[in-house]
Write a protein that holds these residues in place. Sequence first.
Motif, short mmCIF file in Angstrom:
data_model
loop_
_atom_site.label_atom_id
_atom_site.label_comp_id
_atom_site.label_asym_id
_atom_site.label_seq_id
_atom_site.Cartn_x
_atom_site.Cartn_y
_atom_site.Cartn_z
N GLU A 190 -20.81 -12.14 -15.83
CA GLU A 190 -19.81 -12.92 -16.54
C GLU A 190 -20.49 -14.14 -17.15
O GLU A 190 -21.47 -14.66 -16.63
CB GLU A 190 -18.69 -13.38 -15.59
CG GLU A 190 -17.91 -12.24 -14.94
CD GLU A 190 -17.12 -11.40 -15.92
OE1 GLU A 190 -16.85 -11.89 -17.04
OE2 GLU A 190 -16.78 -10.25 -15.57
N TYR A 191 -19.94 -14.60 -18.28
CA TYR A 191 -20.49 -15.75 -18.99
C TYR A 191 -19.46 -16.87 -19.05
O TYR A 191 -18.29 -16.62 -19.39
CB TYR A 191 -20.91 -15.35 -20.40
CG TYR A 191 -21.32 -16.52 -21.28
CD1 TYR A 191 -22.42 -17.30 -20.95
CD2 TYR A 191 -20.60 -16.83 -22.44
CE1 TYR A 191 -22.79 -18.37 -21.75
CE2 TYR A 191 -20.97 -17.90 -23.25
CZ TYR A 191 -22.06 -18.66 -22.90
OH TYR A 191 -22.43 -19.73 -23.69
N ASN A 192 -19.87 -18.09 -18.73
CA ASN A 192 -19.00 -19.26 -18.80
C ASN A 192 -19.53 -20.18 -19.90
O ASN A 192 -20.58 -20.81 -19.75
CB ASN A 192 -18.99 -19.99 -17.45
CG ASN A 192 -18.01 -21.15 -17.44
OD1 ASN A 192 -17.43 -21.51 -18.47
ND2 ASN A 192 -17.81 -21.75 -16.28
#
Length: 215
Positions: A190-192
């Motif tokens: 996942e990318y924030n």
Amino acid sequence: MWVAGGQHVWVNTKGYAISNGKGWTNVFDLGGGHTATSVGVSGGTAYVGWCGPCNNAGFTRGVAVGKVNDPASWHQLTLPADFPNRFVQGAGVDPANPAHAFLAINGFSRRFTEGPGAGYGHVYETTDAGATWKDVSANLPDVPASSIRELSNGALVLATDLATFYRAPGATDWQRLGAGLPLTVGMDVEYNAVDNSVYVATHGRGIWAFDLAQL
């Protein structure tokens, strides 16, 4: 908005206010005996991988595409003849262009196992909403791929059974992401964008974060 899959693709627009199961809308039937194996969404368009049967007794797989708010738009893709007949475990969609997507294909090559689709690549790219696909595995090791994310700058992060890999914007080859992440199975990426970090959930080694400013 939440998108989930079983035999059917379900959509819920209540966000974190979900209080019961009544808020889910059935937008597409993947077909009898088919089960979703991956979901990727961008700009209201979802790519859903499925398999069924999901074993060597007549194994089949496929990918469906549609707009989450338009059940009439959903359809099964016609995959090319040389597309691996292995299950699609990851789908990553371009944040700026839903016609541009990547699929992470699980399973080993013919050197280690037998079966349908052995010997093909592990990452495929489309730029025309699934009408055509290109193998972009390049220098990746021959290991199952599990999860893929395209970042806002065009870079890619891929979790596999061996390590997590990074492909820089405009590049074709892959490199290991960072140096501290254990050589173990990555299950989800996942990318924030808020902290510009990638988060990798592993099998048995916890969740790890990597600050992309270090690249």
